[in-house]
Design a protein around this motif. Structure first.
Motif, PDB file in Angstrom:
ATOM      1  N   PHE A   1       1.063  57.727 -15.747  1.00 44.38           N
ATOM      2  CA  PHE A   1       1.521  56.352 -15.502  1.00 44.38           C
ATOM      3  C   PHE A   1       2.209  55.789 -16.735  1.00 44.38           C
ATOM      4  CE2 PHE A   1      -1.469  56.264 -11.966  1.00 44.38           C
ATOM      5  CZ  PHE A   1      -0.645  55.709 -11.015  1.00 44.38           C
ATOM      6  N   TYR A   2       1.619  56.108 -17.865  1.00 42.78           N
ATOM      7  CA  TYR A   2       2.204  55.567 -19.094  1.00 42.78           C
ATOM      8  C   TYR A   2       3.604  56.133 -19.285  1.00 42.78           C
ATOM      9  CZ  TYR A   2       2.691  53.924 -23.837  1.00 42.78           C
ATOM     10  OH  TYR A   2       3.144  53.300 -24.970  1.00 42.78           O
ATOM     11  N   LYS A   3       3.749  57.408 -18.942  1.00 38.96           N
ATOM     12  CA  LYS A   3       5.081  58.033 -19.028  1.00 38.96           C
ATOM     13  C   LYS A   3       6.053  57.302 -18.098  1.00 38.96           C
ATOM     14  CE  LYS A   3       7.145  62.537 -17.796  1.00 38.96           C
ATOM     15  NZ  LYS A   3       8.390  62.503 -18.549  1.00 38.96           N
ATOM     16  N   TRP A   4       5.579  57.029 -16.891  1.00 41.10           N
ATOM     17  CA  TRP A   4       6.408  56.310 -15.917  1.00 41.10           C
ATOM     18  C   TRP A   4       6.824  54.940 -16.451  1.00 41.10           C
ATOM     19  CZ3 TRP A   4       9.167  56.585 -11.571  1.00 41.10           C
ATOM     20  CH2 TRP A   4       9.408  55.394 -10.858  1.00 41.10           C
ATOM     21  N   CYS A   5       5.845  54.233 -17.001  1.00 42.46           N
ATOM     22  CA  CYS A   5       6.141  52.895 -17.544  1.00 42.46           C
ATOM     23  C   CYS A   5       7.186  52.997 -18.640  1.00 42.46           C
ATOM     24  CB  CYS A   5       4.886  52.244 -18.121  1.00 42.46           C
ATOM     25  SG  CYS A   5       3.630  51.899 -16.898  1.00 42.46           S
ATOM     26  N   CYS A   6       6.984  53.938 -19.549  1.00 41.10           N
ATOM     27  CA  CYS A   6       7.913  54.069 -20.674  1.00 41.10           C
ATOM     28  C   CYS A   6       9.313  54.431 -20.164  1.00 41.10           C
ATOM     29  CB  CYS A   6       7.424  55.125 -21.660  1.00 41.10           C
ATOM     30  SG  CYS A   6       5.937  54.603 -22.505  1.00 41.10           S
ATOM     31  N   ASP A   7       9.365  55.346 -19.190  1.00 39.50           N
ATOM     32  CA  ASP A   7      10.638  55.726 -18.579  1.00 39.50           C
ATOM     33  C   ASP A   7      11.359  54.536 -17.978  1.00 39.50           C
ATOM     34  OD1 ASP A   7      10.680  58.424 -19.058  1.00 39.50           O
ATOM     35  OD2 ASP A   7      11.230  58.885 -16.982  1.00 39.50           O
ATOM     36  N   ASN A   8      10.569  53.577 -17.482  1.00 36.85           N
ATOM     37  CA  ASN A   8      11.129  52.393 -16.834  1.00 36.85           C
ATOM     38  C   ASN A   8      11.373  51.244 -17.804  1.00 36.85           C
ATOM     39  OD1 ASN A   8      11.543  52.875 -14.118  1.00 36.85           O
ATOM     40  ND2 ASN A   8       9.361  52.641 -13.665  1.00 36.85           N
ATOM     41  N   GLY A   9      11.156  51.510 -19.070  1.00 42.03           N
ATOM     42  CA  GLY A   9      11.279  50.437 -20.054  1.00 42.03           C
ATOM     43  C   GLY A   9      10.158  49.407 -19.952  1.00 42.03           C
ATOM     44  N   GLU A  10       9.068  49.783 -19.293  1.00 37.81           N
ATOM     45  CA  GLU A  10       7.947  48.834 -19.161  1.00 37.81           C
ATOM     46  C   GLU A  10       6.821  49.209 -20.130  1.00 37.81           C
ATOM     47  OE1 GLU A  10       7.713  47.370 -14.619  1.00 37.81           O
ATOM     48  OE2 GLU A  10       7.228  49.475 -14.888  1.00 37.81           O
ATOM     49  N   HIS A  11       7.145  49.259 -21.409  1.00 34.90           N
ATOM     50  CA  HIS A  11       6.131  49.660 -22.399  1.00 34.90           C
ATOM     51  C   HIS A  11       4.958  48.697 -22.429  1.00 34.90           C
ATOM     52  CE1 HIS A  11       9.660  51.838 -23.762  1.00 34.90           C
ATOM     53  NE2 HIS A  11       8.815  52.684 -24.312  1.00 34.90           N
ATOM     54  N   ASN A  12       5.220  47.465 -22.039  1.00 31.49           N
ATOM     55  CA  ASN A  12       4.159  46.454 -22.137  1.00 31.49           C
ATOM     56  C   ASN A  12       3.383  46.246 -20.854  1.00 31.49           C
ATOM     57  OD1 ASN A  12       4.717  46.036 -24.800  1.00 31.49           O
ATOM     58  ND2 ASN A  12       6.323  44.518 -24.320  1.00 31.49           N
ATOM     59  N   LYS A  13       3.482  47.201 -19.978  1.00 29.68           N
ATOM     60  CA  LYS A  13       2.727  47.059 -18.729  1.00 29.68           C
ATOM     61  C   LYS A  13       1.233  47.292 -18.992  1.00 29.68           C
ATOM     62  CE  LYS A  13       2.982  48.380 -13.894  1.00 29.68           C
ATOM     63  NZ  LYS A  13       3.363  47.088 -13.313  1.00 29.68           N
ATOM     64  N   ILE A  14       0.938  48.224 -19.891  1.00 28.13           N
ATOM     65  CA  ILE A  14      -0.459  48.449 -20.279  1.00 28.13           C
ATOM     66  C   ILE A  14      -0.681  47.730 -21.605  1.00 28.13           C
ATOM     67  CG2 ILE A  14      -2.232  50.146 -20.823  1.00 28.13           C
ATOM     68  CD1 ILE A  14      -0.786  52.180 -19.147  1.00 28.13           C
ATOM     69  N   VAL A  15      -1.569  46.753 -21.608  1.00 34.00           N
ATOM     70  CA  VAL A  15      -1.780  45.960 -22.822  1.00 34.00           C
ATOM     71  C   VAL A  15      -3.246  45.988 -23.237  1.00 34.00           C
ATOM     72  CG1 VAL A  15       0.132  44.372 -22.413  1.00 34.00           C
ATOM     73  CG2 VAL A  15      -2.104  43.845 -21.438  1.00 34.00           C
ATOM     74  N   ASN A  16      -3.469  45.651 -24.487  1.00 30.03           N
ATOM     75  CA  ASN A  16      -4.853  45.579 -24.965  1.00 30.03           C
ATOM     76  C   ASN A  16      -5.360  44.145 -24.962  1.00 30.03           C
ATOM     77  OD1 ASN A  16      -6.642  45.348 -27.893  1.00 30.03           O
ATOM     78  ND2 ASN A  16      -7.327  46.598 -26.191  1.00 30.03           N
ATOM     79  N   MET A  17      -6.567  43.979 -24.480  1.00 29.16           N
ATOM     80  CA  MET A  17      -7.245  42.675 -24.548  1.00 29.16           C
ATOM     81  C   MET A  17      -8.654  42.958 -25.091  1.00 29.16           C
ATOM     82  SD  MET A  17      -5.420  40.156 -23.130  1.00 29.16           S
ATOM     83  CE  MET A  17      -3.701  40.626 -23.268  1.00 29.16           C
ATOM     84  N   THR A  18      -8.803  42.876 -26.391  1.00 28.82           N
ATOM     85  CA  THR A  18     -10.123  43.179 -26.951  1.00 28.82           C
ATOM     86  C   THR A  18     -11.171  42.194 -26.428  1.00 28.82           C
ATOM     87  OG1 THR A  18      -9.134  44.148 -28.922  1.00 28.82           O
ATOM     88  CG2 THR A  18     -11.420  43.446 -29.100  1.00 28.82           C
ATOM     89  N   ASN A  19     -12.292  42.732 -26.015  1.00 38.30           N
ATOM     90  CA  ASN A  19     -13.395  41.931 -25.472  1.00 38.30           C
ATOM     91  C   ASN A  19     -13.914  40.905 -26.473  1.00 38.30           C
ATOM     92  OD1 ASN A  19     -15.082  44.548 -23.515  1.00 38.30           O
ATOM     93  ND2 ASN A  19     -13.404  43.180 -23.013  1.00 38.30           N
ATOM     94  N   GLY A  20     -14.809  40.086 -25.997  1.00 35.55           N
ATOM     95  CA  GLY A  20     -15.458  39.106 -26.861  1.00 35.55           C
ATOM     96  C   GLY A  20     -16.786  38.695 -26.240  1.00 35.55           C
ATOM     97  N   VAL A  21     -17.402  37.697 -26.847  1.00 40.02           N
ATOM     98  CA  VAL A  21     -18.645  37.118 -26.319  1.00 40.02           C
ATOM     99  C   VAL A  21     -18.587  35.616 -26.572  1.00 40.02           C
ATOM    100  CG1 VAL A  21     -19.921  39.231 -26.839  1.00 40.02           C
ATOM    101  CG2 VAL A  21     -19.981  37.351 -28.480  1.00 40.02           C
ATOM    102  N   THR A  22     -19.336  34.848 -25.800  1.00 38.75           N
ATOM    103  CA  THR A  22     -19.286  33.403 -26.029  1.00 38.75           C
ATOM    104  C   THR A  22     -20.281  32.974 -27.114  1.00 38.75           C
ATOM    105  OG1 THR A  22     -19.758  31.219 -25.144  1.00 38.75           O
ATOM    106  CG2 THR A  22     -20.728  33.058 -23.955  1.00 38.75           C
TER     107      THR A  22
END
Ligand code: C3B
Length: 857
Positions: free
Chosen positions: A467-488
């Motif tokens: 999938f990542y290859k597909w995204c990169c091929d499509n110029g969608e490098h930012n389709k998979i993003v990081n959201m580091t967890n947290g706690v309240t």
């Protein structure tokens, strides 16, 4: 009731124009009224449980005011809404948190103390709602708290299980599971909404028909279950916004076949309808695995369908709504693969029910939905047999095939035929054809995210590389993003550790740090200040005393409060390596035994506490629990060593237990094999409370270390990029065992912890040891998959560094302050801001303060 009959609206408006007052006396009045009129107790005779319920209703009144007004505000502002779909919410007890977030701590305390009651005693009466398994469910609960605190117009949707996570008992050292009928006595915080129900269909068949010259599909027959809403208000801290967690309960369908009344089928009809209620009866106690059970898919579809119907109704209710506005008004987050049938259900609702054409519906669906992956364990990516889906959700299977057909066409056009096509297909071929829900989620999503930096990289490179290859091929490098967890920080510092909260507030001169943890940096100026050290150590001491009381009362365990407290609490999993921890405890014990009494006195005293539940069918995890208990029994009863080393398995780990344990820790263990723990979130809670981490370069440990400084963490073990090589060599037999670990293995094999007294346990323990040492079992490798043997020597080293550092109390204190003050990144406030900005495109919508609210403050 509609219309303006006799000025009714004006009259009611006048009567209800004011909020419930919040001074202590009014709270007392409200309490007494609920005690008598809502609970039918008398003021002369009630139990603490009654008092808790009445206090809960006092809070509920206030929560309701805020919930309703917040909703009205969101509607008036016509804001974009976020919807978090999660099969799990590990919310924990409501009361203390609600009091804090409603800013009622002072008046409540006064009100109840004046009536001769301690708030802590009231809190203790509340059942701990455990509608989740572990980290994923707790994360969802922390997210809700932050969404409300940030005034984000976001709701949670889930299932109102009647039975939550099982209660764990320990009998003869083994886990036993007891049902948790948490809702038994009712929950004063929830609001049943018999007026908010949706039908959800199962089974049946699909008919093709023609409408206005168009071919349409109609899903008919089968059975219909009603989903009924139960609302759980989620108040924000330092805002007047209150959001909602809407949980669905399965009820029998309303249409009742009256003819059956007079016939013999009456009983059958009743039985059928009662079966509907089984749907939301129990939470599956599996964490990071899936059982493939039909009821589980039914639960998933049930809550997803009801939630999507509900959010679409809200969207459609808006004046002059237009479908193309959907992505501007709605963002949906799918929490792991559990709710990912949403992709097909959204399409069904848009195409079959709302009559949009396919392409338009697909565009809207893809723009609204997003998917979070929470684990790299392949066994957690759900796959449903095609056969099962065809029976239960025939229309959805058609839709999924259609989505897949178009998808495969696109792939073929781009890359031509090849193995990558099969790898990317939603349908997995094989003896049993299956639908891969992870693939469906990715194809149907706007954004996909991992939960820590290292995890997001692993998703791209190992979990979904094609999938990542597909995204990169499509110029969608930012389709998979990081959201580091947290706690309240509200629950995990302010509520769990009031003494620490006071220190922070004192040094900063306000509570602002509770909504902006970057403010805590100020504490760094005082990290070497002896005055602060005194307060800090007194805080830890107080937390340890609380822990000691709690251990004494819950499991009759006595601990030395001057010892170093070492805690590992999390689900029991081989990859989390509780086994390595207990093997180290045995090693420490053997070392102590070798010493003379004089030498022993120089060794750092330690109390090692391990807690966590094992999935009921997870055999190895259950053996590990048994081993921990048996080791504890030997060590704690050995007069040579028990002063210096104590070990215990703490039963029934849950949110309320965490709130007592975490603040008391000196160190905690986050020791998963590199690359296996997606993030971890308890690591964040421990550090926020001034505990230091013994850990591997895995999950969020890596980022915590960056923020707090490497000197605050006891890192050991191999790196993620070394794992494959080490495993390969291990399989070929190049896998030396450290002599100290060998001694531990020998002790286990010699029967020290079970032996003839417990032949079954002895065999189990031996089997665990021999599996670790197994170079290559016939065919597939079933050896030391999680590299316990490889990492053990460096684990010993890390623990030695702990003992060494702990000797210098002021150095330790400094590190503890430094780490706790550097945790701003790991507040879910930061996490939610990122989701809102990068994934959802949602802005805060803070309710304005009117004069009356101002006056009430
Ligand atoms: C957990 C992961 O195991 C943790 O590393 C992570 O911190 C949390 O999710 C939150 O992201 N997880 C879980 O509790 N249950 C699953 N089914 C999958 C992951």
């Amino acid at each position: 009731v509609e219309g303006q009959d006799g000025g009714r609206m004006e009259k009611l408006q006048q009567l209800m124009a004011h909020y419930e007052p919040n001074d202590p006396e009014s709270i007392q009045k409200s309490f007494a009224r609920h005690l008598e009129y809502s609970l039918a107790c008398t003021r002369f005779s009630f139990t603490m449980q009654d008092a808790y319920r009445a206090a809960g209703l006092v809070l509920r009144d206030r929560l309701l005011e805020s919930l309703n007004d917040t909703n009205t505000w969101y509607r008036e502002q016509d804001v974009k809404r976020g919807y978090y779909l999660s099969a799990e919410y590990l919310i924990g007890r409501h009361m203390q948190n609600a009091i804090a977030n409603l800013d009622l701590e002072q008046p409540f305390k006064e009100a109840f103390e004046d009536l001769g009651m301690k708030l802590e005693d009231l809190f203790g009466e509340e059942a701990d709602p455990a509608l989740g398994n572990g980290g994923l469910g707790r994360l969802a609960a922390c997210f809700l708290d932050s969404m409300a605190t940030l005034s984000l117009p976001c709701w949670g949707y889930g299932i109102r299980y009647s039975y939550g996570m099982f209660k764990q008992g320990i009998k003869d050292g083994r886990q036993i599971e007891e049902p948790d009928f948490w809702i038994g006595d009712g929950c004063p915080f929830e609001i049943p909404r018999p007026d908010v129900t949706y039908p959800v269909r199962f089974y049946g068949k699909v008919e093709e028909a023609h409408e206005n010259g168009q071919k349409v599909s109609r899903w008919v027959g089968g059975e219909i279950v009603q989903a009924m809403a139960y609302d759980n208000p989620i108040p924000g801290f330092d805002t007047y916004n209150t959001n909602n967690l809407r949980l669905w309960r399965a009820c029998p369908s309303e249409e009742f076949d009256l003819d059956a009344f007079s016939s013999a089928q009456f009983q059958d009809a009743i039985t059928q309808r009662r079966k509907a209620e089984d749907l939301s009866a129990v939470l599956y106690p599996n964490d990071a695995t899936y059982a493939g059970k039909e009821l589980r898919l039914r639960q998933q579809y049930f809550f997803v369908s009801a939630s999507l119907q509900d959010l679409l109704r809200e969207f459609i209710k808006r004046p002059n709504f237009k479908w193309e506005e959907l992505p501007q008004k709605v963002a949906v987050q799918m929490n792991d693969t559990h709710p990912t049938i949403a992709v097909a259900e959204m399409m069904r609702l848009l195409v079959d029910v709302q009559k949009l054409d396919w392409d338009r519906a697909w565009e809207l669906t893809r723009q609204c939905l997003n998917y979070t992956n929470h684990t790299v364990m392949p066994e957690a990516l759900e796959k449903w047999p095609v056969e099962m889906m065809e029976r239960m959700l025939p229309r959805h299977l058609q839709i999924i095939y259609h989505i897949n057909g178009i998808w495969i066409q696109k792939l073929l056009q781009r890359w031509g035929d090849g193995p990558i096509i099969a790898a990317l297909s939603i349908v997995e071929e094989g003896d049993v054809k299956k639908i891969r829900m992870g693939h469906l989620a990715i194809i149907g999503s706007n954004k996909i995210n991992g939960v820590a930096a290292i995890h997001t990289e692993i998703i791209k490179k190992e979990t979904f590389p094609e999938f990542y290859k597909w995204c990169c091929d499509n110029g969608e490098h930012n389709k998979i993003v990081n959201m580091t967890n947290g706690v309240t920080p509200r629950r995990w510092v302010h509520c769990a550790n009031p003494a620490l909260s006071e220190i922070f507030t004192e040094y900063l001169g306000s509570q602002e740090w509770l909504t902006d943890m970057t403010k805590l940096k100020v504490m760094l100026d005082y990290k070497e200040d002896p005055k602060l050290h005194d307060k800090w150590m007194a805080m830890k001491k107080g937390c340890k005393a609380k822990l000691a009381d709690w251990l004494k009362s819950t499991m009759d365990l006595e601990i030395d409060q001057d010892a170093l407290i070492d805690i590992q609490i999390k689900r029991i999993h081989e990859y989390k390596r509780q086994l390595m921890n207990i093997l180290f405890v045995i090693h420490r014990y053997l070392e102590l035994k070798k010493k003379s009494p004089g030498e022993r006195a120089a060794v750092q005293k330690r109390v090692v506490l391990i807690g966590g539940k094992a999935a009921s069918a997870y055999v190895n995890a259950k053996i590990i629990i048994k081993l921990i208990n048996n080791v504890a029994k030997v060590i704690n009863n050995d007069p040579d060593t028990k002063q210096y080393l104590k070990c215990a398995f703490v039963p029934n780990y849950c949110v309320s237990a965490a709130q007592v344990m975490i603040p008391a820790s000196d160190i905690s263990e986050h020791i998963s094999t590199a690359g296996t723990e997606a993030s971890g979130t308890s690591n964040m809670k421990f550090v926020m409370n001034g505990g230091l981490i013994v850990g591997t370069m895995d999950g969020a440990n890596i980022e915590i270390r960056e923020e707090c400084g490497p000197e605050t963490m006891f890192i050991f073990g191999c790196q993620e990029n070394e794992v494959a090589g080490i495993s390969a060599r291990a399989q070929e037999g190049h896998y030396p065992i450290d002599s100290r670990l060998q001694a531990v293995f020998d002790e286990i094999r010699n029967g020290k912890f079970a032996g003839q007294a417990e032949p079954e346990a002895q065999a189990e323990f031996e089997s665990i040891v021999s599996r670790l040492c197994n170079a290559r079992a016939a065919g597939t490798w079933d050896g030391d998959k999680y590299l316990v043997i490889y990492d053990f020597p460096s684990f010993i080293d890390a623990q030695a560094r702990v003992d060494q550092t702990y000797k210098n109390k002021s150095q330790w204190c400094k590190l503890s302050i430094q780490a706790a003050a550097s945790m701003a990144q790991f507040s879910t406030d930061r996490t939610m801001r990122e989701y809102a900005k990068v994934i959802w495109g949602i802005e805060p919508a803070r309710r304005p303060v009117d004069e009356e609210m101002q006056a009430r403050k």
